[in-house]
Design an enzyme around this catalytic site. Structure first.
Site, PDB file in Angstrom:
ATOM      1  N   ARG A 175      18.979  83.635  44.703  1.00  0.00           N
ATOM      2  CA  ARG A 175      19.772  82.892  45.585  1.00  0.00           C
ATOM      3  C   ARG A 175      21.267  82.421  44.936  1.00  0.00           C
ATOM      4  NH1 ARG A 175      16.956  77.899  43.223  1.00  0.00           N
ATOM      5  NH2 ARG A 175      17.937  77.675  40.771  1.00  0.00           N
ATOM      6  N   LEU A 216      41.415  96.841  35.587  1.00  0.00           N
ATOM      7  CA  LEU A 216      40.870  96.496  36.221  1.00  0.00           C
ATOM      8  C   LEU A 216      40.687  94.631  36.645  1.00  0.00           C
ATOM      9  CD1 LEU A 216      37.197  95.634  36.210  1.00  0.00           C
ATOM     10  CD2 LEU A 216      38.059  94.202  34.218  1.00  0.00           C
ATOM     11  N   ASP A 257      24.125  83.010  34.809  1.00  0.00           N
ATOM     12  CA  ASP A 257      23.226  82.473  34.406  1.00  0.00           C
ATOM     13  C   ASP A 257      22.031  82.282  33.622  1.00  0.00           C
ATOM     14  OD1 ASP A 257      22.059  80.105  35.568  1.00  0.00           O
ATOM     15  OD2 ASP A 257      20.317  80.620  37.067  1.00  0.00           O
ATOM     16  N   GLY A 258      21.620  81.178  32.871  1.00  0.00           N
ATOM     17  CA  GLY A 258      20.719  81.078  31.378  1.00  0.00           C
ATOM     18  C   GLY A 258      21.489  81.053  30.935  1.00  0.00           C
ATOM     19  N   ARG A 311      22.820  88.916  40.027  1.00  0.00           N
ATOM     20  CA  ARG A 311      22.304  87.541  39.262  1.00  0.00           C
ATOM     21  C   ARG A 311      21.713  87.625  38.049  1.00  0.00           C
ATOM     22  NH1 ARG A 311      22.239  81.971  41.604  1.00  0.00           N
ATOM     23  NH2 ARG A 311      21.320  80.427  39.996  1.00  0.00           N
ATOM     24  N   HIS A 345      26.393  78.872  26.233  1.00  0.00           N
ATOM     25  CA  HIS A 345      27.212  79.174  26.383  1.00  0.00           C
ATOM     26  C   HIS A 345      28.997  79.883  25.636  1.00  0.00           C
ATOM     27  CE1 HIS A 345      26.217  77.105  29.840  1.00  0.00           C
ATOM     28  NE2 HIS A 345      26.543  75.051  29.357  1.00  0.00           N
TER      29      HIS A 345
HETATM   30  C1  FPP Z   1      25.006  79.042  34.074  1.00  0.00           C
HETATM   31  O1  FPP Z   1      23.869  79.188  32.559  1.00  0.00           O
HETATM   32  C2  FPP Z   1      26.416  78.935  32.841  1.00  0.00           C
HETATM   33  C3  FPP Z   1      27.452  78.230  33.107  1.00  0.00           C
HETATM   34  C4  FPP Z   1      26.938  77.572  34.626  1.00  0.00           C
HETATM   35  C5  FPP Z   1      28.494  78.835  33.169  1.00  0.00           C
HETATM   36  C6  FPP Z   1      29.276  80.083  32.402  1.00  0.00           C
HETATM   37  C7  FPP Z   1      30.674  80.028  32.018  1.00  0.00           C
HETATM   38  C8  FPP Z   1      30.947  80.566  30.724  1.00  0.00           C
HETATM   39  C9  FPP Z   1      29.882  81.584  30.457  1.00  0.00           C
HETATM   40  C10 FPP Z   1      32.067  80.862  29.784  1.00  0.00           C
HETATM   41  C11 FPP Z   1      32.559  82.007  30.957  1.00  0.00           C
HETATM   42  C12 FPP Z   1      34.234  81.424  30.544  1.00  0.00           C
HETATM   43  C13 FPP Z   1      35.014  82.655  30.355  1.00  0.00           C
HETATM   44  C14 FPP Z   1      36.823  82.071  30.215  1.00  0.00           C
HETATM   45  C15 FPP Z   1      35.302  83.657  31.994  1.00  0.00           C
HETATM   46  P1  FPP Z   1      23.353  77.727  32.719  1.00  0.00           P
HETATM   47  O2  FPP Z   1      23.577  76.458  31.732  1.00  0.00           O
HETATM   48  O3  FPP Z   1      22.617  77.010  33.951  1.00  0.00           O
HETATM   49  O4  FPP Z   1      21.899  78.070  32.111  1.00  0.00           O
HETATM   50  P2  FPP Z   1      20.260  77.597  32.602  1.00  0.00           P
HETATM   51  O5  FPP Z   1      20.093  78.385  33.493  1.00  0.00           O
HETATM   52  O6  FPP Z   1      19.690  78.583  31.206  1.00  0.00           O
HETATM   53  O7  FPP Z   1      19.863  76.506  32.007  1.00  0.00           O
END
Ligand code: FPP
Length: 255
Positions: free
Chosen positions: A199, A136, A25-26, A193, A42
């Site tokens: 959560r 892994l 997250d984040g 997390r 992302h």
């Molecule tokens: C949450 O941060 C992150 C996500 C919903 C997407 C996570 C996905 C990736 C890092 C790409 C992974 C790819 C592969 C192939 C494993 P957020 O957008 O909710 O952040 P915020 O809470 O700061 O808004």
């Protein structure tokens, strides 16, 4: 090395989690703090994925499960959803050969019926290519929800009961647990997390029953090998009791 240090080192090795499950997250906040659009967050998040996969492999962790897209993430703006899907496809295509060379087995969990045939084929082909690797196991949860996982398992068992293959009395915690996603893998020992929220967000609800929980304020793109080691140290210092008393656990550890 002093005897006590050897003992502590042995204990630390014993206390390495076999399975680490992460909510990354984040990403959005990471970008916002830099006045960048969310997609940048992302993309940086993918770099952190690469780093943590390698760090887990080097440390001898057997399974790493990452929550890449939850069944609730469809509620995000359409442009962000399609960007995430695009990033997801590009990342798998780009990384699969390297992961394979490094002995990483890939698995995907979640409801695949929502995805285009091309994406489903890509996931199946990555799984097939890496199926024999054992350095892994990297489990990627996409369109996954813990409630979906439990309901899907229950529905399949109920269908078997209706067909007469099993009795209704055969549906219990053991058979239900074995019908879930990743039932063939060791259950998560450590849940991490990032991003400051505390959560579970419908992640691996059943499988996390006895998992040690670790929350950090670090935003996912900033979560690196040192941050992982910090979480592993926290895990190593915990006593897992699985319903027993602390004394019982100590006794069986000494035996
Ligand atoms: C949450 O941060 C992150 C996500 C919903 C997407 C996570 C996905 C990736 C890092 C790409 C992974 C790819 C592969 C192939 C494993 P957020 O957008 O909710 O952040 P915020 O809470 O700061 O808004």
């Amino acid at each position: 090395m002093a005897r006590e240090t050897v003992k502590a080192a042995e204990q630390a090795v014993q206390q390495l989690p076999r399975h680490v499950a992460i909510i990354m997250d984040g990403n959005g906040r990471w970008a916002k703090r830099r006045n960048l659009p969310r997609p940048w967050g992302h993309r940086e998040g993918v770099k952190a994925v690469r780093c943590i996969v390698e760090a887990c492999r080097q440390r001898g962790i057997e399974v790493l499960t990452l929550f890449a897209f939850s069944s609730e993430n469809w509620r995000r703006p359409k442009t962000e959803v399609s960007l995430l899907m695009d990033l997801f496809v590009r990342t798998i295509k780009k990384e699969v050969d390297d992961l394979h060379r490094n002995g990483v087995r890939m698995r995907f969990i979640g409801d695949r019926s929502a995805f285009a045939p091309k994406m489903r084929a890509l996931m199946a082909s990555a799984e097939q290519q890496t199926a024999d690797n054992r350095q892994l196991t990297l489990v990627i949860a996409v369109n996954y929800g813990g409630r979906w996982d439990i309901a899907d398992a229950a529905r399949r068992l109920a269908a078997q009961a209706v067909a007469g293959a099993i009795g209704v009395e055969d549906i219990n915690a053991d058979t239900l647990g074995r019908a879930l996603c990743i039932a063939d893998l060791h259950e998560p020992d450590l849940f991490i997390r990032t991003g400051g929220e505390q959560r579970i967000s419908n992640y691996l609800l059943w499988q996390l029953a006895y998992t040690e929980l670790y929350f950090t304020d670090l935003l996912w793109p900033d979560f690196d090998a040192a941050a992982l080691d910090e979480a592993l140290r926290s895990f190593a210092g915990r006593q897992r009791r699985f319903g027993q008393t602390g004394d019982q656990v100590e006794q069986s550890r000494r035996a």
